[in-house]
Write an enzyme that holds these catalytic residues in place. Structure first.
Site, mmCIF file in Angstrom:
data_model
loop_
_atom_site.group_PDB
_atom_site.id
_atom_site.type_symbol
_atom_site.label_atom_id
_atom_site.label_comp_id
_atom_site.label_asym_id
_atom_site.label_seq_id
_atom_site.Cartn_x
_atom_site.Cartn_y
_atom_site.Cartn_z
ATOM 1 N N SER A 141 5.890 27.091 93.991
ATOM 2 C CA SER A 141 6.017 25.631 94.077
ATOM 3 C C SER A 141 7.363 25.065 93.663
ATOM 4 C CB SER A 141 4.912 24.962 93.261
ATOM 5 O OG SER A 141 3.666 25.127 93.898
ATOM 6 N N SER A 177 4.288 22.721 95.560
ATOM 7 C CA SER A 177 3.772 21.420 95.171
ATOM 8 C C SER A 177 4.809 20.518 94.511
ATOM 9 C CB SER A 177 2.591 21.601 94.215
ATOM 10 O OG SER A 177 2.985 22.309 93.041
ATOM 11 N N LYS A 227 8.512 16.544 87.477
ATOM 12 C CA LYS A 227 7.258 16.611 88.234
ATOM 13 C C LYS A 227 6.144 15.986 87.406
ATOM 14 C CE LYS A 227 4.490 20.169 90.640
ATOM 15 N NZ LYS A 227 4.446 21.617 90.921
#
Length: 465
Positions: A169, A145, A70
């Protein structure tokens, strides 16, 4: 057809790839090249990746295993954007501890993945660059996310990816994409090099295709780090007892989780309970009254911490800098042009709740309510081995479907409690509605990650059998 193309017909998991490399049916170079080829072929329509650096790891158990990270985790020499214009051209001067541990074990980084800007969102629609699409239905979101990480794994670009979990997330996109998402106990994994959103809630963890892979990667991430004072020295072997049965375990289902549950999700979850009962597991409903406040508490504490953490992006030291006639104007113009709508919203909420006038009425009260949630959940663990429930209230929604911030924030209603209490939590597939997956969430007592993964693995075997 070349040997590499022959090996490109499936999406093997981490352990499967390790076995292929060990048996010399696939070389390390071919494994990595397969991933790079898949990214080039698949990502133009999925849009999971912000950048595609190739960073080779050392020798280790993961030698030849490609992975993605990420884009809020530092990797030296690569851009770390947090999917924000304010960090669009920022190049990392060091590597996050969690990422370094994976590299030290031999894996090769092949992508930095898209996300909601500064990890503030549940759909990846709030990326400043583009919206990632769910590989199972390109009209739907992959969750957030860590949506880019989930999409990269679900589409077969990589066998695993690292995400961060502040309010769900990792688990929510895993649920939306039919994957396993594991948030370790707070303190087991170093946050050094993770760009901070809410420091008392953030945690790094893996998104994988199966539970054993989650355990393998999770164990690699563990360890005390002198660069992160919240880490603890705790030796957990996640794979040692993972195949052991769970006969005579007791699970709690909070009434607050099933009270207003979507009828289709409820039907699937009731099937999960039946499966557990056939495994000689006792499942009972309990009440955790303070859970009804968890979303409200989270959306006071998380924005408050974010408003403090994001104050560093002032246009002076690094990142975007917009000229102004005074230092104050530089600050204001930089943040106005650099931050997106959702980030601005949360900064303003956080600054408001931390102000002298409203601190006691909001932030202090939220912290006291958080303590109450923690105490009530820990009390449940005095009598039960795990708390189970759905990961999300619905399957993945369509891109652009949710316009109300409140409706959007309620996507995290079941995942937030684990972050508030620092508990280990995992999402794994429990069924499908209209062809789209929905996840089962399992939470255990702090530092009982091994027990939680054992439960998850037992369910995975039964559901697949």
């Amino acid at each position: 057809m070349s040997r590499r193309e022959e090996n490109d017909t499936t999406n093997p998991g981490v352990e499967e790839l390790i076995e292929k490399i060990k048996n010399h049916t696939l070389s390390c170079d071919e494994s990595v090249e397969n991933a790079i080829d898949k990214i080039k072929k698949i990502d133009p329509k999925i849009k999971a990746c912000i950048s595609t650096p190739v960073v080779n790891g050392k020798d280790g158990i993961l030698k030849g295993i490609p992975f993605a990270v990420k884009d809020n985790m530092e990797v030296i020499g690569t851009k770390t954007t947090c999917a924000s214009k304010i960090l669009e051209n920022y190049v990392s001067p060091y590597t996050a501890t969690a990422v370094q541990k994976v590299l030290d074990n031999g894996a090769t980084l092949v992508a930095k993945t898209n996300m909601d800007e500064f990890a503030m969102g549940a759909s990846t629609e709030y990326s400043a660059f583009f919206t990632t699409k769910n590989p199972l239905d390109l009209e739907r979101v992959p969750g957030g996310s860590s949506g880019g990480s989930a999409a990269a794994v679900a589409s077969g670009m990589v066998p695993f990816a690292l995400g961060s979990d502040t309010g769900g997330s990792i688990r929510q996109p895993a649920s939306f994409c039919g994957l396993v998402g594991y948030k370790p106990t707070y303190g087991l994994v170093s946050r050094y090099g993770l760009v901070a959103f809410a420091s008392s809630l953030d945690q790094i963890g893996p998104i994988t295709q199966n539970v054993r892979d989650a355990a393998l990667i999770g164990e690699i991430l563990f360890g005390m780090d002198p660069k992160d004072s919240t880490t603890v020295e705790k030796h957990l072997s996640l794979l040692k007892d993972i195949e052991n049965p769970i006969k005579n375990f007791k699970f709690a289902v909070p009434k607050e989780f099933v009270k207003d549950l979507n009828s289709d999700v409820k039907r699937i979850f009731e099937g999960v309970i039946d499966r557990f009962k056939k495994m000689d597991v006792k499942v009972e409903e309990v009440s955790i009254p303070s859970l009804k406040y968890s979303v409200a508490v989270y959306y006071i504490i998380a924005p408050a911490e974010a408003s403090s953490n994001l104050a560093r992006y002032d246009g002076i030291r690094y990142g975007l800098s917009v000229d102004g006639k005074s230092i104050d104007e530089v600050y204001m113009r930089t943040k106005d042009e650099g931050f997106g709508r959702e980030v601005k919203r949360r900064i303003m909420i956080g600054t408001f709740t931390l102000s002298a006038t409203y601190y006691d009425a909001y932030f202090d009260k939220a912290q006291r309510t958080r303590a109450k949630i923690v105490n009530e959940m820990n009390k449940v663990f005095d009598s039960y081995d795990a708390i189970i429930g759905p990961t999300t209230p619905n399957v993945a929604f369509k891109i652009g479907q949710l316009s109300s911030p409140l409706e959007y924030y309620l996507q995290d209603i079941y995942t937030i409690p684990a972050n508030l209490a620092g508990l280990p939590a995992i999402s794994l597939p429990m069924g499908k509605i209209g062809g789209m997956p929905v996840g089962l969430q399992i939470m255990c007592k702090r530092f009982e990650d091994d027990k939680m993964l054992r439960i998850a693995r037992n369910y995975e075997k039964v559901s697949q059998g």
